[in-house]
Structures are given as structure tokens and as C-alpha cells.
Design a protein around this motif. Structure first.
Motif, PDB file in Angstrom:
ATOM      1  N   MET A   1       0.837  -1.204   0.000  1.00 54.88           N
ATOM      2  CA  MET A   1       0.000   0.000   0.000  1.00 54.88           C
ATOM      3  C   MET A   1       0.874   1.257   0.000  1.00 54.88           C
ATOM      4  O   MET A   1       0.588   2.223  -0.707  1.00 54.88           O
ATOM      5  N   GLY A   2       1.973   1.189   0.758  1.00 55.06           N
ATOM      6  CA  GLY A   2       2.897   2.333   0.787  1.00 55.06           C
ATOM      7  C   GLY A   2       3.445   2.607  -0.617  1.00 55.06           C
ATOM      8  O   GLY A   2       3.474   3.757  -1.081  1.00 55.06           O
ATOM      9  N   ALA A   3       3.850   1.547  -1.311  1.00 58.35           N
ATOM     10  CA  ALA A   3       4.406   1.701  -2.661  1.00 58.35           C
ATOM     11  C   ALA A   3       3.343   2.242  -3.622  1.00 58.35           C
ATOM     12  O   ALA A   3       3.645   3.077  -4.483  1.00 58.35           O
TER      13      ALA A   3
ATOM     14  N   THR B   1      12.032   0.891   4.819  1.00 62.85           N
ATOM     15  CA  THR B   1      11.482  -0.465   4.875  1.00 62.85           C
ATOM     16  C   THR B   1      12.216  -1.240   5.969  1.00 62.85           C
ATOM     17  O   THR B   1      13.111  -0.695   6.622  1.00 62.85           O
ATOM     18  N   ARG B   2      11.848  -2.501   6.109  1.00 66.82           N
ATOM     19  CA  ARG B   2      12.519  -3.350   7.098  1.00 66.82           C
ATOM     20  C   ARG B   2      13.765  -3.981   6.451  1.00 66.82           C
ATOM     21  O   ARG B   2      14.814  -4.051   7.050  1.00 66.82           O
ATOM     22  N   THR B   3      13.608  -4.416   5.190  1.00 68.11           N
ATOM     23  CA  THR B   3      14.694  -5.153   4.526  1.00 68.11           C
ATOM     24  C   THR B   3      15.354  -4.333   3.413  1.00 68.11           C
ATOM     25  O   THR B   3      14.706  -3.493   2.781  1.00 68.11           O
ATOM     26  N   GLU B   4      16.631  -4.656   3.187  1.00 64.46           N
ATOM     27  CA  GLU B   4      17.394  -4.004   2.104  1.00 64.46           C
ATOM     28  C   GLU B   4      16.745  -4.295   0.745  1.00 64.46           C
ATOM     29  O   GLU B   4      16.732  -3.440  -0.134  1.00 64.46           O
TER      30      GLU B   4
ATOM     31  N   LEU C   1       2.736   6.318   7.819  1.00 66.91           N
ATOM     32  CA  LEU C   1       3.020   4.985   8.361  1.00 66.91           C
ATOM     33  C   LEU C   1       2.251   3.953   7.551  1.00 66.91           C
ATOM     34  O   LEU C   1       1.014   3.960   7.558  1.00 66.91           O
ATOM     35  N   ALA C   2       2.991   3.088   6.851  1.00 61.39           N
ATOM     36  CA  ALA C   2       2.321   2.061   6.021  1.00 61.39           C
ATOM     37  C   ALA C   2       2.796   0.676   6.425  1.00 61.39           C
ATOM     38  O   ALA C   2       2.970  -0.204   5.583  1.00 61.39           O
ATOM     39  N   VAL C   3       3.036   0.500   7.725  1.00 64.49           N
ATOM     40  CA  VAL C   3       3.404  -0.833   8.235  1.00 64.49           C
ATOM     41  C   VAL C   3       2.138  -1.523   8.735  1.00 64.49           C
ATOM     42  O   VAL C   3       1.101  -0.890   8.892  1.00 64.49           O
ATOM     43  N   LYS C   4       2.232  -2.828   9.000  1.00 66.87           N
ATOM     44  CA  LYS C   4       1.078  -3.565   9.515  1.00 66.87           C
ATOM     45  C   LYS C   4       0.642  -2.935  10.848  1.00 66.87           C
ATOM     46  O   LYS C   4       1.487  -2.469  11.626  1.00 66.87           O
ATOM     47  N   PRO C   5      -0.675  -2.944  11.131  1.00 65.56           N
ATOM     48  CA  PRO C   5      -1.179  -2.273  12.339  1.00 65.56           C
ATOM     49  C   PRO C   5      -0.429  -2.643  13.623  1.00 65.56           C
ATOM     50  O   PRO C   5      -0.121  -1.773  14.439  1.00 65.56           O
ATOM     51  N   VAL C   6      -0.108  -3.912  13.760  1.00 68.90           N
ATOM     52  CA  VAL C   6       0.537  -4.359  14.998  1.00 68.90           C
ATOM     53  C   VAL C   6       1.939  -3.736  15.160  1.00 68.90           C
ATOM     54  O   VAL C   6       2.458  -3.623  16.278  1.00 68.90           O
TER      55      VAL C   6
ATOM     56  N   PRO D   1       2.763   0.871  16.820  1.00 66.98           N
ATOM     57  CA  PRO D   1       3.294   1.391  18.088  1.00 66.98           C
ATOM     58  C   PRO D   1       4.810   1.272  18.175  1.00 66.98           C
ATOM     59  O   PRO D   1       5.486   2.186  18.643  1.00 66.98           O
ATOM     60  N   LYS D   2       5.344   0.160  17.664  1.00 68.97           N
ATOM     61  CA  LYS D   2       6.806  -0.051  17.713  1.00 68.97           C
ATOM     62  C   LYS D   2       7.521   1.026  16.889  1.00 68.97           C
ATOM     63  O   LYS D   2       8.495   1.634  17.348  1.00 68.97           O
ATOM     64  N   VAL D   3       7.010   1.291  15.689  1.00 63.49           N
ATOM     65  CA  VAL D   3       7.648   2.309  14.835  1.00 63.49           C
ATOM     66  C   VAL D   3       7.491   3.694  15.472  1.00 63.49           C
ATOM     67  O   VAL D   3       8.424   4.498  15.463  1.00 63.49           O
TER      68      VAL D   3
ATOM     69  N   MET E   1      -8.007   5.156   5.215  1.00 59.62           N
ATOM     70  CA  MET E   1      -8.305   3.790   4.778  1.00 59.62           C
ATOM     71  C   MET E   1      -8.459   3.790   3.254  1.00 59.62           C
ATOM     72  O   MET E   1      -9.506   4.085   2.713  1.00 59.62           O
ATOM     73  N   PRO E   2      -7.334   3.516   2.561  1.00 61.51           N
ATOM     74  CA  PRO E   2      -7.413   3.446   1.093  1.00 61.51           C
ATOM     75  C   PRO E   2      -7.856   2.041   0.657  1.00 61.51           C
ATOM     76  O   PRO E   2      -7.832   1.122   1.464  1.00 61.51           O
ATOM     77  N   ASN E   3      -8.256   1.895  -0.595  1.00 57.11           N
ATOM     78  CA  ASN E   3      -8.497   0.540  -1.104  1.00 57.11           C
ATOM     79  C   ASN E   3      -7.565   0.256  -2.276  1.00 57.11           C
ATOM     80  O   ASN E   3      -6.846   1.146  -2.744  1.00 57.11           O
TER      81      ASN E   3
HETATM   82  N1  LIG Z   1      -3.118  -3.742   1.318  1.00 60.62           N
HETATM   83  C1  LIG Z   1      -4.296  -3.103   1.376  1.00 60.62           C
HETATM   84  O1  LIG Z   1      -5.211  -3.266   0.540  1.00 60.62           O
HETATM   85  C2  LIG Z   1      -4.537  -2.095   2.483  1.00 60.62           C
HETATM   86  C3  LIG Z   1      -5.701  -1.337   2.464  1.00 60.62           C
HETATM   87  C4  LIG Z   1      -5.889  -0.371   3.461  1.00 60.62           C
HETATM   88  C5  LIG Z   1      -4.955  -0.218   4.462  1.00 60.62           C
HETATM   89  N2  LIG Z   1      -3.854  -1.009   4.469  1.00 60.62           N
HETATM   90  C6  LIG Z   1      -2.893  -0.830   5.566  1.00 60.62           C
HETATM   91  O2  LIG Z   1      -1.636  -0.485   5.016  1.00 60.62           O
HETATM   92  C7  LIG Z   1      -0.613  -0.999   5.878  1.00 60.62           C
HETATM   93  C8  LIG Z   1       0.387  -1.777   5.039  1.00 60.62           C
HETATM   94  O3  LIG Z   1      -0.276  -2.888   4.494  1.00 60.62           O
HETATM   95  P1  LIG Z   1       0.403  -3.711   3.317  1.00 60.62           P
HETATM   96  O4  LIG Z   1      -0.599  -4.694   2.872  1.00 60.62           O
HETATM   97  O5  LIG Z   1       1.026  -2.799   2.319  1.00 60.62           O
HETATM   98  O6  LIG Z   1       1.591  -4.436   4.160  1.00 60.62           O
HETATM   99  P2  LIG Z   1       2.950  -5.085   3.625  1.00 60.62           P
HETATM  100  O7  LIG Z   1       2.826  -5.478   2.203  1.00 60.62           O
HETATM  101  O8  LIG Z   1       3.352  -6.101   4.644  1.00 60.62           O
HETATM  102  O9  LIG Z   1       4.001  -3.876   3.678  1.00 60.62           O
HETATM  103  C9  LIG Z   1       4.457  -3.407   4.898  1.00 60.62           C
HETATM  104  C10 LIG Z   1       5.730  -2.620   4.632  1.00 60.62           C
HETATM  105  O10 LIG Z   1       6.213  -2.164   5.899  1.00 60.62           O
HETATM  106  C11 LIG Z   1       7.610  -2.383   5.951  1.00 60.62           C
HETATM  107  N3  LIG Z   1       8.001  -2.505   7.358  1.00 60.62           N
HETATM  108  C12 LIG Z   1       7.670  -3.470   8.254  1.00 60.62           C
HETATM  109  N4  LIG Z   1       8.208  -3.196   9.469  1.00 60.62           N
HETATM  110  C13 LIG Z   1       8.902  -2.035   9.327  1.00 60.62           C
HETATM  111  C14 LIG Z   1       9.675  -1.243  10.207  1.00 60.62           C
HETATM  112  N5  LIG Z   1       9.850  -1.577  11.492  1.00 60.62           N
HETATM  113  N6  LIG Z   1      10.232  -0.134   9.713  1.00 60.62           N
HETATM  114  C15 LIG Z   1      10.076   0.256   8.425  1.00 60.62           C
HETATM  115  N7  LIG Z   1       9.338  -0.463   7.543  1.00 60.62           N
HETATM  116  C16 LIG Z   1       8.771  -1.596   7.980  1.00 60.62           C
HETATM  117  C17 LIG Z   1       7.842  -3.649   5.184  1.00 60.62           C
HETATM  118  O11 LIG Z   1       9.183  -3.698   4.749  1.00 60.62           O
HETATM  119  P3  LIG Z   1       9.773  -5.049   4.132  1.00 60.62           P
HETATM  120  O12 LIG Z   1       9.150  -5.175   2.760  1.00 60.62           O
HETATM  121  O13 LIG Z   1      11.220  -4.773   4.061  1.00 60.62           O
HETATM  122  O14 LIG Z   1       9.388  -6.156   5.060  1.00 60.62           O
HETATM  123  C18 LIG Z   1       6.855  -3.433   4.010  1.00 60.62           C
HETATM  124  O15 LIG Z   1       7.459  -2.674   3.003  1.00 60.62           O
HETATM  125  C19 LIG Z   1      -1.283  -1.861   6.936  1.00 60.62           C
HETATM  126  O16 LIG Z   1      -1.351  -1.171   8.154  1.00 60.62           O
HETATM  127  C20 LIG Z   1      -2.664  -2.104   6.379  1.00 60.62           C
HETATM  128  O17 LIG Z   1      -3.647  -2.216   7.413  1.00 60.62           O
HETATM  129  C21 LIG Z   1      -3.611  -1.926   3.506  1.00 60.62           C
END
Ligand SMILES: NC(=O)c1ccc[n+]([C@@H]2O[C@H](COP(=O)([O-])OP(=O)(O)OC[C@H]3O[C@@H](n4cnc5c(N)ncnc54)[C@H](OP(=O)(O)O)[C@@H]3O)[C@@H](O)[C@H]2O)c1
Length: 268
Positions: free
Chosen positions: A1-3, A24-27, A58-63, A66-68, A108-110
């Protein structure tokens, strides 16, 4: 979603590549983002990026939010804007993890944001000003349509537009199957079904008319359309969708509760 957001915002030129930093988390992910968008991307550089930013998304997983936030908390400033995309995480919880009062937005994007055709519900805390609200709206308008809501309505937004594309995919899939059953080729069924949904959605949006009025305009007495609509009503399509979105809203509320309990446990 961030990308997806980075792509849309760069394409719409609301952000310059030279002024956009991703972490991001990984290189591997950082390298992929740099290559794809020509932006600076680093693994593990959250604090440095947050310190230099005007807007932190912030586009990391909800859980992981808080850590970030604990990691970047002491470099955040009151003149920055903080936006969380995390599902199920209320603005008040995000605020409580930030050590100073600052504008906090929850969006909340889709998934159609990847085509700049997203539907995005956004809410914010009491600190956010009108100018900051306009700035956030401008960012998200680059990837779709923005609707301002209250935080309590975010579960309904998640159920309606967050999950909504999945319902529409089923609808299109079923129309394609019906075309196949009636002897149309796969290619023709697919092209006609997808364009029908796209065209009808545009018609609703561009005409500003209630869909019931548009539906009525397509019906001729004793005709083909009313015969099909009778079948849809008999099988409860409308009522089924209302129930599905009601159930999804309740499920989203439960997920918020479970997430908050999980965060509470990991804090204690
Ligand atoms: N996907 C959807 O349709 C959607 C819709 C609405 C809202 N959202 C929200 O958008 C957020 C991201 O969802 P997603 O599906 O895009 O998740 P995702 O594909 O798992 O991407 C999460 C990104 O966060 C990075 N990350 C994880 N821990 C980190 C840290 N400590 N520091 C910096 N970067 C970190 C990951 O890096 P790595 O790649 O290096 O692991 C990854 O690039 C979530 O909170 C979700 O609820 C998603």
C-alpha cells in the motif's frame, strides 16, 4: 500500500521524487523502491527519515505501528503531519503513542489506488488544522476519491470501500461465468462484463443521479432487464450486500478490539 501511494503521488506530481524518502525493514524492499520510483529508500532508516520529513506516512502492519512510533517518537515535531494507513487502529491510539500533540490522520485506502482510482476514507484528531486537512486531501486525491469521516465510521468505511473491490470482483466474475454459460467466448464475456461495471460506475458518478433512477431508465415494460432484475431480487442480491457490509463492519470492530488487547498485552 505504501508503494502504491508513492507511485500515485509521484505520477500526479504532488510530491517530487527528490523530496520523497521511503523506509522499509529489509534491504531488498528498499532497493526495489529506489529502482522503481527513483526515490531515496533505506532499510531501518525510520528515525532519520522522520526527522527530515514534513509529512510522515506509516504504512506498516497495524501491529507494528506502536513499535515504529516508539522508534521515531522523539524526533517527531508538532509542525509535521502524521498519517497512518493502518487498518483497525483508531486515531486516539496513534495519538497516545506520540509523545507530543501533533496532527494525526488515519486513512483507509483501497486497492485501486494502484491505478489512481482508489476510494479513501480519512479522519483526523482535534489538533489538525484546515490547512493540514487540505494538504492531506491533496495527497490522497492523487490516488483516488477522498471522503472525510469520523473515526467511529472507519469500520464501516473498511467494510464498504476497503473490502469493496473484492465484492465487485465476484460480481464481475459471476457475469463472466454467465456469459460463458450463455455461449459467449471467455474473451468477449470478460471484456463486456468489466466494461459494463466500469461504465455503470462512471454513469452513477458523472450523472449524480441515484442508481435506482438509472436502473429504472434501463427497464422497458415486459422487457429483458426487468426479467433479470426480478431474479436478482428473488435471490436477495441487495439484501445480501447490505448484510455482508453490516457483518464486515462488525468484524472490523471486533478486529480493532482484538488488536488493542494484543497491544495492551505486549505493552504490559
Ligand atoms: N493492502 C491493502 O489493501 C490495504 C488497504 C488499506 C490499508 N492497508 C494498511 O496499510 C498498511 C500496510 O499494508 P500492506 O498490505 O502494504 O503491508 P505489507 O505489504 O506487509 O508492507 C508493509 C511494509 O512495511 C515495511 N516494514 C515493516 N516493518 C517495518 C519497520 N519496522 N520499519 C520500516 N518499515 C517496515 C515492510 O518492509 P519489508 O518489505 O522490508 O518487510 C513493508 O514494506 C497496513 O497497516 C494495512 O492495514 C492496507
Amino acid at each position: 500500500m505504501g508503494a502504491a501511494l508513492i507511485g500515485g503521488m509521484l505520477k500526479a506530481e504532488v510530491v517530487e521524487a527528490a523530496r520523497c524518502t521511503a523506509t522499509t525493514r529489509t534491504e531488498t524492499s528498499a532497493a526495489a523502491l529506489e529502482k522503481r520510483f527513483g526515490i531515496l529508500a533505506t532499510a531501518g532508516g525510520n528515525r532519520e527519515a522522520a526527522q527530515l520529513a514534513d509529512i510522515v506516512i506509516l504504512a506498516v502492519k497495524p501491529v507494528n505501528v506502536p513499535k515504529v512510533l516508539r522508534e521515531i517518537g522523539d524526533v517527531l515535531r508538532a509542525d509535521q503531519i502524521l498519517i497512518s494507513l493502518a487498518a483497525s487502529l483508531p486515531v486516539a491510539v496513534i495519538e497516545s503513542e506520540v509523545p507530543l500533540p501533533m496532527p494525526v490522520f488515519r486513512a483507509m485506502p483501497n486497492i485501486p489506488v494502484i491505478l489512481e482510482e482508489g476510494a479513501i476514507g480519512i479522519c483526523h484528531n482535534a489538533v489538525a488544522t484546515r490547512a493540514q486537512r487540505e494538504m492531506v486531501e491533496c495527497l490522497f486525491r492523487a490516488v483516488g476519491v477522498v471522503a472525510w469521516v469520523d473515526d467511529e465510521q472507519m469500520d464501516a468505511v473498511t467494510a464498504l470501500s476497503g473490502s469493496g473491490p473484492a465484492y465487485v470482483y465476484i460480481f464481475i466474475e459471476a457475469m463472466i461465468a454467465a456469459g460463458l454459460k450463455m455461449g459467449l467466448s471467455r474473451d468477449i464475456s470478460t471484456r463486456l462484463a468489466e466494461q459494463t461495471v466500469l461504465g455503470a460506475a462512471k454513469h452513477v458518478r458523472d450523472s449524480g443521479l441515484h442508481p435506482a433512477i438509472l436502473r429504472d431508465q434501463v427497464i422497458t415494460p415486459g422487457g429483458v432487464t426487468i426479467a433479470a432484475i426480478h431474479e436478482l431480487e428473488r435471490h436477495g442480491l441487495r439484501s445480501m450486500l447490505i448484510s455482508a457490509i453490516e457483518t464486515a463492519t462488525q468484524h472490523s470492530k471486533k478486529r480493532t478490539k482484538a488488536l488493542l488487547e494484543q497491544l495492551d498485552t505486549s505493552n504490559s
